[in-house]
Each structure stands twice: as structure tokens, then as C-alpha cells.
Design a protein around this motif. Sequence first.
Motif, PDB file in Angstrom:
ATOM      1  N   ARG A 331       1.078  -1.110  -0.016  1.00  0.00           N
ATOM      2  CA  ARG A 331      -0.155  -0.111   0.055  1.00  0.00           C
ATOM      3  C   ARG A 331       0.866   1.405  -0.020  1.00  0.00           C
ATOM      4  O   ARG A 331       0.635   2.420  -0.684  1.00  0.00           O
ATOM      5  N   ASP A 335       0.856   4.229  -2.759  1.00  0.00           N
ATOM      6  CA  ASP A 335       0.631   5.572  -2.330  1.00  0.00           C
ATOM      7  C   ASP A 335       1.846   6.622  -2.733  1.00  0.00           C
ATOM      8  O   ASP A 335       1.499   7.544  -3.226  1.00  0.00           O
ATOM      9  N   ARG A 375      -3.781  10.347   1.524  1.00  0.00           N
ATOM     10  CA  ARG A 375      -3.499   8.832   1.383  1.00  0.00           C
ATOM     11  C   ARG A 375      -3.052   7.974   2.687  1.00  0.00           C
ATOM     12  O   ARG A 375      -3.291   7.000   3.141  1.00  0.00           O
TER      13      ARG A 375
END
Length: 409
Positions: A331, A335, A375
Motif C-alpha cells: 500500500r 501511495d 492517502r
Amino acid sequence: MADLTPLLDTLDMVTVRSAGVLDPELTDRAAGDVRALRLQRGYLGDQLVVALAGGTGSGKSSLINALAGRPVASVSTVRPHTDEPLALISSDTGSGIDSLLESLGITRTVSQSTFEHLVILDLPDVDSIAEWHRRIVEDLLPRIDVVIWVFDPEKYQDRLLHDAFLKPLAAWGSQLIFVLNQIDRLEDDETRLVATDLAGYLGEDGYEHPAIFLTAASPAEGTPVGVQALADYLSTRLDEKRVAFTKTIAEAGRITRDLASAANVWGGGSVDFEDRWGRVRDATAAALATGPDPAEIEDALCRVEDFVAAIGVEVGDDFGDRIRSEFPLTRIETDVHAVAKTAAAASEPEPRGRKKAKRRVEAGEAAAADEMEDRIGRPLRDLLRSRAEFGAWVAQTGIVSAELKERMQ
Ligand SMILES: Nc1nc2c(ncn2[C@@H]2O[C@H](COP(=O)(O)OP(=O)(O)OP(=O)(O)O)[C@@H](O)[C@H]2O)c(=O)[nH]1
Ligand SMILES: [Mg+2]
């Protein structure tokens, strides 16, 4: 006056807030421990609350007067007499007792200072068995400490009394104690016989070792008999209760400590998120805004990964696991690449003028910082907020316990 209710309420909040921060097994166990504390029978304060029960005319009001050492409750030969409930309260009582009395519909109180931390309730007789039962089992026994059942020498063997009232109450064990009053009307050996007989009846009702006191609260002649022994016994019960009360406070501390140390919030446990995140976000945004340089992207990745990993370690095992599972490396990679792209789009260099180029870099930096915030910053902050709220309730438990201990001195 010390009352455990606020502490137990705060403990409930600690366990509720620990959900999502800690391993569910830990949270469930703590919630069970708190429930067990709540299920302790009796009045949740450091006072001993006692109610008088028994047939009309047995001498309940006379016993209150004898315990108080002065006439506070009205006594009469006319039956039934007490028609308005009365509470004899020690002068150091506080809000906990007020709300108990209010819930029992007792508005008349007389203050006494001879017997500290003792509250005695004199309740009127009621007509129906159903009403009696509701009052004793639902109103009184769960919320007060002791019911003193008063007998007189005539009616102590009444079948209805034993079958309808005393047998069903035997499950409450030592919360019920017994007084055989008006013994001045018996000869000494008669008193012994009646007492043995009464113990036999109570044994059949299901009371294993009934505490029975022999009194003459208002003898035809002379001063009360046997009342001091009853008062001494109540004193002992009060001492035991205060010991149990202190244990409950300690147990509340233990439950809180276990949860708080598992979440590493004990003693504050601040991870200083805002400052640290601000630095990581701004440095990353500045680096990415200068251009989509693979080395800069790699650096940014490492910076964010290190930050998330450090926060994960500092917040403790269980909550750390949660942070790691919500922010896996994949992730973070996605991001950071997305942020780099946004920065590049916002700062795309144009050949005209140095000033403009600088403004574009600034625009890229701002766009990157915004996207980092969306984010990573905001979701991480939301996660940490649940832990901070939990920490606040942990601190609150400490404050409530300290206040209770102070008031008990
Ligand atoms: N001889 C003698 N009489 C007593 C004793 N205790 C109470 N009495 C008398 O018994 C009668 C009833 O006493 P109370 O104290 O009013 O009885 P109670 O249980 O409060 O009665 P209710 O309010 O009607 O439920 C009164 O006349 C008292 O004087 C005692 O120990 N010995
Ligand atoms: Mg009375």
C-alpha cells in the motif's frame, strides 16, 4: 462518601474503547472481569446499607431506635404502624445514598453520627406477598448489603412466613440475618428453646448457618438487650465490606493496567504523531516535487515505511499489528508512487522564466503534501485517534480510583 459506580462506568468505557485497539480476546476477558465486579451483590459504596424486614409489630422501628440510641422511628401498639419509609443515615453519606433512597422511594431521612458508614432502612409493611417479594428480591437484595429479618416470639414459626418469604430468599445466604426480638417476654430457658427452634426452622428453609441475634429492643422494663451485639456484628460486616471495596478498586486498576500496557498507552504513551508525521510528509513532498527521480522515490518510500514501522512498534503489539495490516508495504508503495505522479503533474517544468519554475515546484510540493495527507496521514491519524480515546479513558480510571481512595480515608 465513596461509591464504586463511577469507577465501574469508567471501566466499561475503557473496555469499549480498547476494542479495535487490542486483540479481541484481551478486550473480551476484561469486559468479563468488569461484569463480574458489577455482579457483586450489595450496595456499591463504602457504607453498609441495612434494611429491616419482618412481620408487623415484631419491633423493627423499635430496633432502629435502639440502634440509633434515641427515638427516631415512630413506634406504636397499633398495627401496622410504620406507613412511611425512613432511612437512618450516617451524617457522612453522599450522593450515592441519595440516589439509592430516591430509587426506593424513601424521602424521610434522619441523620445519625454514632455509627459511621451505616445506613438503616425502616420500611412499611406491605399487604400482598407478591408486593413483598418484589420489594425484597428486586428492590432491596441486589442493591443493599444486609436484610435484618425481625421475628417476635409468637409468629416466628408461622408456616406461611417461612414458605412464602424465607425459603425463596435462602439463595441470598448471609445477606439475610435474623433477630428474635422481644425476648424480655420470655424466661431465659424459654428464650434458648425458641432460639433453637427458630434455627431449626431456618435450617429447613435453606439457611446453612443463619446469624441469629436475640434482642429486646424495647423491653417492658429497663434498657434494650442484645442490641450492642447486633451493632458489633454490623460493624464487622462493614469492615469486611470496606476490605472488599478496596479490593474492587485494586481489581479495577489491574484490569486497566493489563489493557493499557498491552496497548502501550500506560503513562501517556504518546507517539508524538503530528510533529513526526509533519516532518516526514513535508520532506517527502519536497523531494518528490523536484522531479520524478527514481532515487528520490526510493528515498521517499523508505522514509514513509520507516515512519509507519516505527509508529507500529511504539503503539504496542496488538495495535501495531493493526497498523501494519492497514498499511502493508504494497500500500505504501502504491501511495508513494501516486504522490510522485501528482507532484510531477503539478510541477511539470515549462521553459519560461525561473520564477515560474519555482512557483511550479512549490505547487508540486503542495499537491504532493495534500495527497500524502489524504492517502497516509489522515487514515493513520484516524487509527491513532481510537487509541488516544482509549488512553483518555485509561487516564480517567486512574483519576476516579484516586478520588475514591482519598474519600475512603
Ligand atoms: N416487650 C417488648 N415490646 C416490644 C419490644 N420491641 C418492640 N416492642 C413493642 O412492640 C410494638 C411494635 O413495635 P414496633 O417497633 O412499632 O414494630 P414494627 O415492626 O415497626 O411494626 P410495623 O411498623 O407495624 O411494621 C410496640 O408496642 C413496641 O413497644 C421488645 O423488645 N419487648
Ligand atoms: Mg414500624
